[in-house]
Structures are given as C-alpha cells and as structure tokens.
Scaffold this active site. Structure first.
Site, PDB file in Angstrom:
ATOM      1  N   GLU A 184      83.409  10.543 -39.468  1.00 56.10           N
ATOM      2  CA  GLU A 184      84.616  11.328 -39.383  1.00 56.10           C
ATOM      3  C   GLU A 184      85.900  10.716 -38.827  1.00 56.10           C
ATOM      4  O   GLU A 184      86.880  11.077 -38.955  1.00 56.10           O
ATOM      5  CB  GLU A 184      84.164  12.438 -38.437  1.00 56.10           C
ATOM      6  CG  GLU A 184      82.960  13.387 -39.072  1.00 56.10           C
ATOM      7  CD  GLU A 184      81.627  13.095 -38.841  1.00 56.10           C
ATOM      8  OE1 GLU A 184      81.490  11.957 -38.400  1.00 56.10           O
ATOM      9  OE2 GLU A 184      80.706  13.625 -39.320  1.00 56.10           O
ATOM     10  N   PHE A 233      73.032  24.870 -32.110  1.00 54.88           N
ATOM     11  CA  PHE A 233      73.053  23.839 -32.820  1.00 54.88           C
ATOM     12  C   PHE A 233      74.195  23.289 -33.362  1.00 54.88           C
ATOM     13  O   PHE A 233      74.837  23.981 -34.126  1.00 54.88           O
ATOM     14  CB  PHE A 233      71.644  23.742 -33.857  1.00 54.88           C
ATOM     15  CG  PHE A 233      71.497  22.265 -34.605  1.00 54.88           C
ATOM     16  CD1 PHE A 233      71.045  21.418 -33.909  1.00 54.88           C
ATOM     17  CD2 PHE A 233      72.023  22.507 -35.921  1.00 54.88           C
ATOM     18  CE1 PHE A 233      71.008  20.221 -34.531  1.00 54.88           C
ATOM     19  CE2 PHE A 233      71.805  21.064 -36.498  1.00 54.88           C
ATOM     20  CZ  PHE A 233      71.483  19.842 -35.935  1.00 54.88           C
ATOM     21  N   GLN A 234      74.762  21.986 -32.985  1.00 55.91           N
ATOM     22  CA  GLN A 234      76.027  21.356 -33.521  1.00 55.91           C
ATOM     23  C   GLN A 234      77.188  22.316 -33.012  1.00 55.91           C
ATOM     24  O   GLN A 234      77.988  22.389 -33.778  1.00 55.91           O
ATOM     25  CB  GLN A 234      76.050  20.956 -34.988  1.00 55.91           C
ATOM     26  CG  GLN A 234      74.777  19.898 -35.196  1.00 55.91           C
ATOM     27  CD  GLN A 234      75.075  19.442 -36.588  1.00 55.91           C
ATOM     28  OE1 GLN A 234      75.516  19.883 -37.541  1.00 55.91           O
ATOM     29  NE2 GLN A 234      74.730  18.021 -36.783  1.00 55.91           N
ATOM     30  N   LYS A 261      81.295  29.169 -39.539  1.00 59.17           N
ATOM     31  CA  LYS A 261      80.589  29.376 -40.820  1.00 59.17           C
ATOM     32  C   LYS A 261      80.787  30.653 -41.584  1.00 59.17           C
ATOM     33  O   LYS A 261      80.768  30.921 -42.701  1.00 59.17           O
ATOM     34  CB  LYS A 261      79.059  29.149 -40.605  1.00 59.17           C
ATOM     35  CG  LYS A 261      78.426  28.756 -41.938  1.00 59.17           C
ATOM     36  CD  LYS A 261      77.063  28.323 -41.459  1.00 59.17           C
ATOM     37  CE  LYS A 261      76.310  27.941 -42.794  1.00 59.17           C
ATOM     38  NZ  LYS A 261      76.328  28.777 -43.876  1.00 59.17           N
ATOM     39  N   MET A 269      93.266 -10.064 -27.564  1.00 57.80           N
ATOM     40  CA  MET A 269      94.368  -9.649 -26.894  1.00 57.80           C
ATOM     41  C   MET A 269      93.948  -9.588 -25.204  1.00 57.80           C
ATOM     42  O   MET A 269      94.568 -10.042 -24.566  1.00 57.80           O
ATOM     43  CB  MET A 269      94.893  -8.169 -27.365  1.00 57.80           C
ATOM     44  CG  MET A 269      95.981  -7.946 -26.557  1.00 57.80           C
ATOM     45  SD  MET A 269      97.517  -8.922 -26.536  1.00 57.80           S
ATOM     46  CE  MET A 269      98.488  -8.277 -27.900  1.00 57.80           C
TER      47      MET A 269
END
Lengths: 566, 160
Positions: free
Chosen positions: A50, A112-113, A162, A480
C-alpha cells in the site's frame, strides 16, 4: 436511478476525470473492487504494497499535474499508506487517498482490521473525512478533490465504511463547491507587489530562491520571464528543480546542505532574496540567523503560515505564485523606471562575483579510471537521455548527486520525497510517472539500500508492462548516514554496512525483468545505452566507489557558508 | 506573554482533536481551554489561553486558520475585551468558620451553591487574578477541592 455507494464512488471518480488509480484490495473494499472489474474507464494498478500505491499516485499526480488517487483497505492497508500520505503532505502534493473501513456499526469496537485512520492521519493530511452515511459520500469526495488541488495542495483522506459502499443512494447533482471556512488567497495584494517591484528595481545583488510552489502552480514560465528580464540569478530547492531551466546561464543549481558553493555564497551575500513558493526548510537555511543576513526578503507563498515561520520576511506576498509573478512581470512591463540595459549594468559586478565563486569551486568530483564514480553515472544518464527523462529518486546520497548532476530544464520532470525523505519512494514513484507519461523514459535513480525498501514493485512493473529503468548506485552502504558517521562520528559505521545484499541482476530476472551490471567506468555508457533500448523493466546495478561523499556539504546547524568541499 | 485566542469552528466530530493535535504536534502550549456551541448550532466557539513570543503566537493563529474546519481566529489581546473564568470551590465550613466564609464569598460576589454539614461549595466567576485572590484567602480556612473552567472571552462593544 439509485446506485450503490461503490458505484457512486467510481462514478464520482469518473466525474473528476480520474483514469488511473493505484491500490490494493481487502475485505472492507470488496464492493468497490467488484465494481472496478466492470468499469472500463478507470484503470486500477495493483501495487504490491500500500505504501507503493500512495507513492505511485503521488508521482502520477506530480508528473501529470493532476490529483493522484490511491485506494487501500482498512486496518493494515490504511496504516501501510501512512508513510506515503506523510510524504505527500510534506511536499504539498495533491492526492486523494481512499481507505476502506469496517461497517459503521462496528467502528470503535476493535473490529477485525479496524484502525482509526482518520485519527492517525489528522496531522499528515490537509484534511480528512469519515463518511458516516451514504448520502454524504459524493459531496465528501467532491470536497476532497477540491481541497487536494486548490490553495496549498496536499493529501486528503476519505475513510469509507463497508456498509456505506453497499447502501443504495441517489447520485447527487454536480454543484459548485463553496466551503464557508476555506477560501485560499490567489490574488496578490497590489501594494505588496509594488513594494516588491521597487525593492527589485534598486537591488544590486538580487537572488531568486525558487521552491516546489513554482512547479505546483505551473509558474515556471513566469519565473523565467522575471529572472531573464531583471537578469537575476536563480537557485532552486530540491523540490523546485525544473522550475527554472537548469542549463540556463542564470541558474546556480540547488542551494542548501548539498547545494552548490556559488548558490550558497550568493544567498549569503545577496541584498535581496526573492523566495518564490519555498518554505525556508532547515536543509536550505542551515543556521537560520546566518541565512541571507544582509538581504531584504520577499516571500511569495499561497500559505500564510509559511511566511515568517523560520525566517523573518520583509515583504510577504500571500498569493498563488503564478498570479504574483504575473503581477510583478506586468508591473515591470509598464514601469517607466525600469530599463533593461541599466539593470544589466547594475547587476554586472554581482554576476562577476558569482562567476568568480563558481570558478573557484565548481560542482565536481575526482574522476577515476578503474572505479565508477556515482556522479559520472548521473552525468552519463543526463547525457544519454538528453536531460529529457523523467527522473525519480529514493533518499540519500544518490538523491543529492541526482539533484547536482542531472540538469532539469522542465518542470514535472523530477519526483523525489523532499520533505519527509522516504527511502523507498523512487521505485513506486517511477511506476506512477510511467503511467502518467507512457512515452517518456522514466528512470528511478536509487541506492542499494533504498531500492530494497520497495523492491517488490518489480511485480507491478511487470504486470503493467512498464519499461521503468532503475539505476542502482551500489556502494554497499547506507551511504548518507555512513558519510555523517565518517565526518562526525569517528568513522564508526554502525549498522550502515549492508553486509548481505541480493544480486540485483538476479532479482530483476526472477521477476522477468532485465538486470545489467557495470563494475568499471567503461561499462557505464554501454549499460545505459542497452537499458534504454530494452522495452522492459531494467535494473542497472552500478558498482560504485564505496566511500564517495556528497559535496559540498553544510554540516547540520552550521551557516551555509561553512561548506565542506571536495 | 499570555494570549487568549478565540476560535470559531464547525461543530463536527473530531474538530477539537484537530485543534489540540495541532498544539501538541507543533509544541505549542495550551494553558486552558473551553468549548461550547454558539448562537448557530453548527458553530462552536473555542477559547484557549496560550503563551509564547509574538512569532509563536503568529504561527499559532496562522496554523489554526489553516485547519479546514476553522471559521475565524481572533487573538483577543489585539482587542479590548472582557475575560471570565469560573471556579467551584469546596471549602471547609464548620461552626466557627461558616460566617467568615460567607463574608468572603459575599465580598467577591460569589455564591454558596451547596451546603454540607462541614463544607460549602462556592461558585465564583471573574478574571483569573480574582479567582486566585479568593483561593489565597480561603486556603487558610481549608480548601478541599477546586474545579476551574477555562477562560472565556468576548470583545467589548465599540466606544462610539
């Protein structure tokens, strides 16, 4: 006719001209993905993480000059997107990120999630929304696009539960957006323009300091007109590269921590600093009280909170850069006090002084015959692409060498994570850039450390058949940080040695891409030439001088005149 | 220097956390805070007291203004204004001190709003300095509990 929330969502994206979105599905978003399969107007690019989806959308927006769109699921999908959102926020990139969310009835239940992504992203978005009922969905999406692209642009997040996506709603008519609390100032105050122009008229040692705002507002032409008419040297920030032609005789390249000697000296000695769409970041100013200490400062910015935030400004102009520069150019167009020849004459000693600094310490490096110098690779990339490729970078030494040695002549040709400094930005950004400009050569200039942060995007490149090129400047270090350790921490290379690294050629091949390697300077050009011929994703593994440093360098907290030189 | 800043906001969920998050995220200080609905039901007024140099206060007001849900930001110190705080003080009130507590409360135009066998709850409003004065005077008698509100403020009517 009533539409489901998911259908209305896609219809609303179409309404905003969205053709490409970057995303990753999940349980909370199944309704949208179900509709996406039936939709032939919006192309969905399935990234492999993502974070990559958001970076790709960010770069797609930068290169195309549009609002990028990313779509990720709830919970971990949303938290994975956070780095991408924060990077876009720091760089003021117009972006709308849609996150899935658990059904409204479950919000707050540790479902959940489930994650409170609106809470998490509050400080890293321009604004964010949780759509609580389906009727609000379309108006919120419209507001989100409006906010993302107007004023000082930035990412806006819309959280989509949802059940909202499954509810049937009437599609609301398009109405002009009017927000009571949001009215950015585009037009400059004429009195301030007058003051600024008069200051420019009398300045003997002027410098233009141009930032990302020039590119975001598409005001590169107006800036070029001003600089050339008044014969003013221009230096750019990392975000401003391409806002003024890098090969123009007035260009001094980048300023700041790894800026050119002459740009930093010019700023330190100028009597007028004209900041255009820049924000006086600490990597630019060094020690603030020693930054442009003798100068009157004009600052053009659309965001009032940028003005006098770090450095006290004498003539603030709150406006869109394009409108402000237009007004300034118009003022000089009609001014009777302005004469181009007099202006050149007045600035002559100043240009001579800058030339002297430039001759004393030009940008350079020590060439070697048997070891590849990273700067040489970038010079070759610049040469063999005619300076016309779209370049993205990760973050670190290679990023600074790119800023120094690739000459950007056009805006929207360069995408880098400037403010947040995200390793792992460049490769997904190259995907977004290639989607935005399918006919252009797109090259991600990377380090061996940072390419591994999103290397899985090789699969996305292959799936979309993108001929993205990746030039890995491979020194086996997190270069760096190693450079700082070398200079300031007694060469204690704590955790910066990449003791185990993959064979990048084989990694590319494992994904069905092409891997090439150069270990000697003589191999650099053939490898680049071959890569540019291949219509496939190519990893170029350049094995470079291990302990090459980026110079000039202003140590953190020092004045920009206290540069360490090659 | 202390500044009282008045912020008109859209009355929406999460707006308060946008404001407080801005303060904590940017290292600004909030000394007191008070929020409630205004005449318009979808607009809230938030009054906060903060302190800092002028450059900090300038950043605070600009950053507040940048929040999308913020309608208006007023630094009350730039205007002639009236400011009030409220305090509820539970003070010991036994047979020999009851009369004295009442007298003090009366002098400061406070009210006793709850009477117990051994204590009073006193309601006071005024500037922070006045509330502090009452607290200092009541302390030797025995303060058991104090609850103070944040400051609220309003600009004065123009003189002409």
């Amino acid at each position: 006719m009533k539409l489901t929330g998911a259908q209305a969502f896609l219809k609303c994206l179409e309404e905003h001209g969205v053709e490409v979105i970057f995303g990753y599905p999940g349980g909370a978003l199944i309704d949208v993905y179900d509709e996406l399969m039936k939709n032939d107007k919006i192309h969905h690019v399935l990234t492999r993480h993502e974070q990559a989806a958001v970076h790709a959308a960010d770069a797609y927006g930068r290169i195309k000059g549009e609002v990028g769109v990313a779509l990720v699921t709830s919970g971990p999908g949303a938290t994975n997107a956070v780095t991408g959102i924060a990077s876009a926020y720091m760089d003021s990139i117009p972006l709308v990120v849609f996150t899935g969310q658990v059904p409204t009835k479950l919000i707050g239940n540790d479902a959940f999630q489930e994650v409170d992504i609106v809470g998490i992203t509050r400080p890293i978005t321009k604004h964010n929304y949780l759509v609580k009922n389906a009727e609000e969905l379309v108006p919120i999406i419209r507001e989100a696009f409006h906010l993302a692209k107007t004023g000082r642009p930035g990412p806006v997040l819309v959280d989509l539960p949802k059940d909202v996506l499954a509810t049937r709603i009437g599609y609301p008519e398009l109405k002009p957006i009017s927000m009571r609390t949001y009215k950015p100032t585009y037009e400059p105050h004429p009195g301030q323009i007058e003051k600024a122009c008069k200051a420019m008229l009398k300045a003997k040692k002027p410098v233009i300091y141009a930032g990302g705002g020039v590119i975001l507002s598409d005001s590169n032409e107006e800036l070029t007109e001003l600089a050339r008419r008044l014969d003013i040297p221009v230096t750019m920030t990392l975000m401003g590269l391409g806002g003024f032609p890098g090969t123009d005789h007035l260009s001094m390249g980048m300023l700041g921590m790894h800026g050119t000697y002459f740009a930093n000296m010019a700023v330190a000695n100028c009597d007028l600093l004209i900041a255009v769409g820049a924000r006086f970041d600490d990597r630019v100013t060094g020690r603030v009280d020693a930054f442009a200490p003798h100068a009157e400062i004009i600052h053009i910015d659309i965001d009032p909170s940028s003005i006098s935030k770090n450095v006290r400004v004498d003539i603030p102009i709150v406006a869109d850069c394009k409108h402000a520069l237009d007004a300034i150019n118009a003022w000089f167009g009609r001014s009777k006090d302005f004469n181009a020849d007099d202006c050149m004459e007045k600035n002559r000693p100043w240009h001579e002084q800058i030339r002297e600094w430039k001759n004393k310490h030009p940008l350079g490096y020590v060439e070697e015959t048997d070891i590849i110098k990273p700067q040489f690779v970038i010079q070759k990339l610049n040469e063999l692409t005619g300076g016309d490729a779209i370049i993205t970078t990760e973050v670190g030494q290679h990023q600074m060498w790119t800023a120094q040695f690739y000459h950007f002549n056009k805006p929207r040709q360069f995408a880098t994570s400037g403010g947040l400094g995200v390793m792992g930005y460049g490769f997904p950004a190259a995907i977004g850039a290639q989607m935005a400009a399918p006919d252009k050569v797109v090259i991600d200039i990377a380090g061996d450390g940072s390419i591994q942060m999103n290397i899985q995007e090789l699969a996305t490149c292959r799936q979309e058949k993108l001929p993205v090129k990746v030039a890995i400047l491979n020194n086996g270090y997190l270069g760096m940080v190693r450079q700082w350790q070398e200079l300031f921490y007694n060469k204690q290379y704590s955790s910066t040695v990449m003791e185990v690294a993959p064979d990048f050629v084989k990694v590319a091949e494992a994904y069905g891409a092409v891997g090439l390697r150069a270990t000697k300077p003589s191999e650099v050009e053939p490898v680049i030439r071959e890569a540019l011929k291949i219509n496939n994703t190519v990893f170029m593994d350049f094995v470079i001088a291990r302990e090459e440093g980026v110079y000039p360098m202003v140590p953190a907290g020092k004045a920009t005149t206290e540069m360490l030189l090659v | 220097m202390k500044h009282t800043i008045s912020v008109l906001l859209q009355n929406k969920p999460g707006v308060l956390s946008r404001v407080t998050g801005l303060f904590s995220g940017r290292g600004f200080n909030i000394e007191s805070l008070s929020v409630a609905q205004t005449l318009e039901p979808d607009v809230s007024c938030l009054t906060l007291v903060t302190s800092g140099e002028d450059t900090i206060i300038e950043q605070i007001t600009k950053q507040l203004h940048k929040l999308i849900d913020v309608i208006k930001v007023t630094d009350m110190c730039e205007h002639d204004n009236v400011e009030r705080e409220m305090a509820l003080i539970r003070v010991k009130a036994e047979a020999h001190t009851r009369a004295e507590v009442l007298r003090i409360v009366d002098i400061f135009r406070g009210k006793v709003i709850d009477v117990g066998p051994k204590s009073y709850v006193v309601e006071l409003t005024g500037k922070a300095s006045k509330l502090q004065a009452v607290i200092d005077i009541l302390r030797p008698i025995g303060i058991q509990e104090i609850v103070r509100s944040g400051t609220i403020a309003m600009t004065r009517a123009p003189k002409s």
